[in-house]
Design an enzyme around this catalytic site. Structure first.
Site, short mmCIF file in Angstrom:
data_model
loop_
_atom_site.label_atom_id
_atom_site.label_comp_id
_atom_site.label_asym_id
_atom_site.label_seq_id
_atom_site.Cartn_x
_atom_site.Cartn_y
_atom_site.Cartn_z
N LYS A 163 0.85 -1.18 0.00
CA LYS A 163 0.00 0.00 0.00
C LYS A 163 0.89 1.24 0.00
CE LYS A 163 -4.20 -1.79 0.34
NZ LYS A 163 -5.27 -1.50 -0.64
N ASP A 191 -0.17 -1.04 -4.77
CA ASP A 191 -1.52 -0.49 -4.80
C ASP A 191 -1.49 0.95 -4.29
OD1 ASP A 191 -4.20 0.03 -4.81
OD2 ASP A 191 -4.74 -1.44 -3.28
N GLU A 218 -1.41 -0.90 -9.27
CA GLU A 218 -2.87 -0.88 -9.12
C GLU A 218 -3.40 0.52 -8.81
OE1 GLU A 218 -6.23 -2.99 -6.21
OE2 GLU A 218 -4.21 -3.85 -6.40
N ASP A 243 -8.84 -0.88 -9.98
CA ASP A 243 -9.57 -1.33 -8.79
C ASP A 243 -10.78 -0.43 -8.56
OD1 ASP A 243 -10.56 -2.09 -6.36
OD2 ASP A 243 -8.74 -1.71 -5.23
N LYS A 267 -14.22 -6.64 -6.65
CA LYS A 267 -14.53 -6.75 -5.22
C LYS A 267 -16.04 -6.86 -5.06
CE LYS A 267 -10.50 -4.17 -3.60
NZ LYS A 267 -10.00 -2.95 -2.92
#
Length: 371
Positions: A163, A191, A218, A243, A267
């Site tokens: 992250k 990400d 991402e 995403d 998701k």
């Protein structure tokens, strides 16, 4: 089989350590749990983990819309009629995908139990036998992220999702620190959670990272800027994944038409549950775009639902559902299925999750019953 009662629980899942991403720090994870009971006494469990930055929903609003809008219109309906269930929900309220996901997941769980089959048998059957588990590194100082990565390699992990997204210069240092510590054989996925904002910042970062050998990058830019993703994809050899920019069929159509990504992160909380997720995966498959089933840091209930989708589709090649590993206390027992560096689902009916109602009661802040 008809739905007799729906109970809604607002809970806080305690994290072992705070979860830090580009736009927020979570000391614990708010979640909405749904308990669906049929007239024949079967129980299905569902979960919603909304995020106002991703799904446009808050936990308080999600609890209210399930209690006041979705649950009342579904009493007396057949949970086996997945298409009709979604049609009713969509007619009652626009969007709110995480709220709808809780109902969708509970329906699949109870139908699997009714037919004595795992959920993956309801959506195509099992394709994958096991998936590698990717450890997620929260944003921290470069050396601390590298320390954590090194410790996880010793535990058997072979891939990381980093992250980042606080600042480009600092993020480049974080990524390089982890790569230098774990070596070239470990897979690193980055990400950004929209944190680099635009294509200019992203390309600046990628110029410094081309030699790092990232698996993929991402969602570096804001969710709705599909054209920026197109530009990045054209100007870098690093694979890019969407995403926050992929939520529904409309988004997927645009991504396919513009060839805006190499991969998409599906998701359940963004798209409305298992049934819509399968539609997105089928669209991606027709376009030759690989998929990942991603996480909103759900409990065992929501994580298991995502795994059932992932295990049923060839085009789904990675997962990042690690919520149960991050909680000091969970309402279900999915953690037992994680055998680092892999996860392998059981063959129990429905989601295959044993929900501990004592722990659920302990974590519950407030609840309601709709009959």
């Amino acid at each position: 089989m008809k739905i007799k009662q729906i109970e809604v629980f607002a809970i806080n899942l305690p994290l072992i350590k705070p979860f830090v991403i580009s736009y927020a720090t979570y000391p614990n994870m708010p979640s909405i749990i749904v308990k669906l009971t049929t007239e024949c006494g079967l129980i299905g469990w569902g979960e919603s983990v909304p995020d106002d930055h991703v799904t446009g929903e808050t936990p308080e609003a999600t609890f209210a819309v399930i209690k006041n809008t979705l649950a009342p219109i579904l009493i007396g309906q057949n949970p086996m009629q997945f298409e009709k269930i979604h049609e009713l929900m969509d007619a009652a309220v626009k969007d709110v995908p995480a709220a709808k996901a809780a109902i969708d997941i509970a329906c699949f769980d109870v139908v699997g139990k009714k037919l004595s089959v795992p959920v993956y048998q309801l959506i195509g059957g099992r394709y994958h036998e096991k998936f590698p588990v990717t450890h997620v590194l929260s944003i921290d100082e470069p050396e601390k992220m590298a320390d954590e990565a090194e410790q996880c390699v010793e535990l058997g992990y072979s891939s990381f999702k980093m992250k980042v997204g606080r600042d480009v210069a600092g993020d480049v240092k974080r990524i390089k620190a982890v790569r230098n510590r774990v070596g070239d054989e470990i897979a690193i996925r980055v990400d950004v959670n929209q944190g680099w904002k635009n294509s200019a910042n992203t390309l600046q970062a990628l110029r410094q990272l081309e030699s790092i050998g990232l698996d993929w990058l991402e969602q570096p830019v804001v969710a709705d800027d599909i054209d920026a993703m197109v530009e990045i994809k054209l100007k870098t050899a690093t694979p890019v994944m969407i995403d926050e920019g992929i939520r529904n069929v409309r988004d997927m159509r645009e991504i396919i038409a513009k060839r805006a990504a190499d991969k998409v992160n599906i998701k359940l909380m963004k798209c409305g549950g298992i049934y819509p997720a399968m539609k997105l995966a089928n669209m991606a498959e027709m376009a030759g775009i690989e998929c990942q089933i991603g996480s909103m840091v759900e409990s065992s209930i929501g994580s298991a639902a995502g795994f059932h989708v992932a295990f049923s589709k060839k085009i789904i090649t990675s997962v990042e559902l690690t919520g149960p590993l991050k909680f000091s206390k969970d309402v279900g027992d999915l953690k037992e299925s994680y055998m680092i560096p892999y996860i392998q689902l059981n063959e129990l009916p429905g989601l295959g999750v044993d929900v501990n109602e004592r722990i659920l009661a302990e974590l519950t802040q407030y609840s309601e019953v709709v009959q």
